[in-house]
Write a protein that holds these residues in place. Sequence first.
Motif, short mmCIF file in Angstrom:
data_model
loop_
_atom_site.label_atom_id
_atom_site.label_comp_id
_atom_site.label_asym_id
_atom_site.label_seq_id
_atom_site.Cartn_x
_atom_site.Cartn_y
_atom_site.Cartn_z
N ALA A 68 11.26 -46.50 -44.31
CA ALA A 68 11.04 -46.01 -45.68
C ALA A 68 11.74 -44.67 -45.90
O ALA A 68 12.35 -44.43 -46.94
CB ALA A 68 9.55 -45.86 -45.96
N LEU A 69 11.69 -43.78 -44.92
CA LEU A 69 12.33 -42.48 -45.02
C LEU A 69 13.85 -42.62 -44.97
O LEU A 69 14.57 -41.93 -45.69
CB LEU A 69 11.84 -41.56 -43.89
N ARG A 70 14.33 -43.53 -44.17
CA ARG A 70 15.77 -43.76 -44.03
C ARG A 70 16.40 -44.15 -45.37
O ARG A 70 17.51 -43.75 -45.68
CB ARG A 70 16.00 -44.87 -43.01
N ARG A 71 15.66 -44.90 -46.17
CA ARG A 71 16.19 -45.32 -47.48
C ARG A 71 16.15 -44.20 -48.52
O ARG A 71 16.82 -44.30 -49.54
CB ARG A 71 15.39 -46.52 -48.00
N GLN A 72 15.40 -43.15 -48.27
CA GLN A 72 15.21 -42.08 -49.27
C GLN A 72 16.00 -40.81 -48.96
O GLN A 72 15.82 -39.80 -49.65
CB GLN A 72 13.73 -41.74 -49.39
N CYS A 73 16.84 -40.82 -47.94
CA CYS A 73 17.61 -39.62 -47.62
C CYS A 73 19.02 -39.99 -47.18
O CYS A 73 19.29 -41.12 -46.77
CB CYS A 73 16.90 -38.80 -46.55
N ARG A 74 19.92 -39.03 -47.29
CA ARG A 74 21.31 -39.18 -46.87
C ARG A 74 21.79 -37.85 -46.33
O ARG A 74 21.37 -36.79 -46.79
CB ARG A 74 22.23 -39.56 -48.04
N LEU A 75 22.74 -37.91 -45.39
CA LEU A 75 23.40 -36.71 -44.91
C LEU A 75 24.38 -36.25 -45.98
O LEU A 75 25.19 -37.04 -46.47
CB LEU A 75 24.14 -37.01 -43.60
N ALA A 76 24.30 -34.97 -46.34
CA ALA A 76 25.22 -34.44 -47.35
C ALA A 76 26.42 -33.79 -46.68
O ALA A 76 27.57 -34.09 -47.03
CB ALA A 76 24.50 -33.43 -48.24
N THR A 77 26.18 -32.89 -45.72
CA THR A 77 27.29 -32.19 -45.07
C THR A 77 26.85 -31.58 -43.75
O THR A 77 25.66 -31.37 -43.52
CB THR A 77 27.89 -31.11 -45.99
N VAL A 78 27.82 -31.28 -42.93
CA VAL A 78 27.63 -30.50 -41.71
C VAL A 78 28.68 -29.42 -41.78
O VAL A 78 29.88 -29.71 -41.81
CB VAL A 78 27.83 -31.36 -40.44
N GLN A 79 28.23 -28.16 -41.84
CA GLN A 79 29.16 -27.07 -42.06
C GLN A 79 28.60 -25.77 -41.51
O GLN A 79 27.42 -25.46 -41.74
CB GLN A 79 29.43 -26.94 -43.56
N SER A 80 29.39 -25.03 -40.80
CA SER A 80 29.02 -23.71 -40.28
C SER A 80 27.71 -23.75 -39.50
O SER A 80 26.84 -22.90 -39.69
CB SER A 80 28.93 -22.69 -41.42
N GLY A 81 27.54 -24.73 -38.65
CA GLY A 81 26.33 -24.82 -37.84
C GLY A 81 25.09 -25.23 -38.61
O GLY A 81 23.96 -25.04 -38.14
N ARG A 82 25.27 -25.80 -39.78
CA ARG A 82 24.14 -26.17 -40.63
C ARG A 82 24.29 -27.62 -41.06
O ARG A 82 25.37 -28.04 -41.48
CB ARG A 82 24.11 -25.27 -41.85
N ILE A 83 23.22 -28.36 -40.96
CA ILE A 83 23.21 -29.75 -41.38
C ILE A 83 22.37 -29.85 -42.65
O ILE A 83 21.29 -29.27 -42.72
CB ILE A 83 22.69 -30.66 -40.26
N PHE A 85 20.74 -32.40 -45.60
CA PHE A 85 20.38 -33.74 -46.05
C PHE A 85 19.99 -33.70 -47.51
O PHE A 85 19.54 -32.67 -48.01
CB PHE A 85 19.18 -34.27 -45.25
N LEU A 86 20.13 -34.82 -48.18
CA LEU A 86 19.63 -35.00 -49.54
C LEU A 86 18.44 -35.94 -49.47
O LEU A 86 18.47 -36.93 -48.74
CB LEU A 86 20.69 -35.62 -50.45
N ALA A 87 17.39 -35.63 -50.21
CA ALA A 87 16.22 -36.50 -50.30
C ALA A 87 15.94 -36.76 -51.77
O ALA A 87 16.24 -35.93 -52.63
CB ALA A 87 15.01 -35.85 -49.65
N THR A 88 15.35 -37.92 -52.07
CA THR A 88 15.16 -38.31 -53.47
C THR A 88 14.03 -37.56 -54.16
O THR A 88 13.97 -37.52 -55.38
CB THR A 88 14.89 -39.82 -53.58
N SER A 89 13.09 -36.98 -53.39
CA SER A 89 12.00 -36.23 -54.00
C SER A 89 11.50 -35.19 -53.01
O SER A 89 11.84 -35.21 -51.83
CB SER A 89 10.84 -37.16 -54.38
N SER A 90 10.66 -34.29 -53.49
CA SER A 90 10.12 -33.25 -52.61
C SER A 90 9.21 -33.85 -51.55
O SER A 90 9.11 -33.34 -50.43
CB SER A 90 9.38 -32.19 -53.42
N THR A 91 8.57 -34.95 -51.86
CA THR A 91 7.71 -35.63 -50.88
C THR A 91 8.55 -36.14 -49.72
O THR A 91 8.21 -35.93 -48.55
CB THR A 91 6.97 -36.80 -51.54
N TRP A 92 9.66 -36.81 -50.03
CA TRP A 92 10.52 -37.31 -48.97
C TRP A 92 11.20 -36.18 -48.23
O TRP A 92 11.44 -36.28 -47.02
CB TRP A 92 11.54 -38.29 -49.54
N ALA A 93 11.51 -35.09 -48.91
CA ALA A 93 12.10 -33.92 -48.25
C ALA A 93 11.11 -33.35 -47.22
O ALA A 93 11.51 -32.99 -46.11
CB ALA A 93 12.48 -32.87 -49.28
#
Length: 170
Positions: A68-83, A85-93
Motif C-alpha cells: 500500500a505504501l509502495r503505491r503511494q510514494c515515488r523517489l524524486a531525486t538523490v542529490q548532495s547526500g540527500r534522498i 521522496f514524494l508521497a500523495t498525502s501527509s499520512t503516507w509521508a
Amino acid sequence: MQPSDRSPGRNRISPVAPSNQAGAIAPALKSGLTALPVGESPPVAALLARARALDALDRQLRQPLPDALRRQCRLATVQSGRIVFLATSSTWAAKLRLHQNAILAHARTTSGLPIEKFAVKVAALPPVPREPAKPKPLSKASAEHLRTVARSLSDPELRAAYLKLASLAE
C-alpha cells in the motif's frame, strides 16, 4: 538595457537578417555536420541516463516497502547526500518516514553514494503508464449477430467488413 550597457564578456546575439539565415545553415551542412537525433545529443542523453538511473533506484528502494505504501510514494531525486521522496498525502509521508532508516541503509548500499539525509514531500505523483489492455475476443454469439447483419446488407464492401469482424470470434 541598452546594447552599450552590456559588459564585453557576455554572449551577444547578433541580429541576422532572415535572408541570411538559410545561407548560414547551408555551409554547416556542406562542411559535413549532420543533425543528431534528439535522444543522441549529449545534454538529452545525459538527462535520459539520469532519469533511467533514478527510475531503477526508485524501484529498488520501494521494493521492501509494504504494498500500500509502495503505491503511494515515488523517489524524486538523490542529490548532495540527500534522498527525496514524494508521497500523495501527509499520512503516507508519515508512514514513509517510519521506514527512513531502512531506506537510507538500502540506498547507501544500492547506489554507493554517501546518503545521509532523508526528506519526504507531499505532492501528486506522476502518472504511471498503464499496460495496454488485451483486447477481448468476440463471443460466438456476437460473431453470429455480425454474420446475420452482413447477410442483410446490400453493400458488398460493408458486408465483407462485417464478415471479417465475425471471423475474429473465439
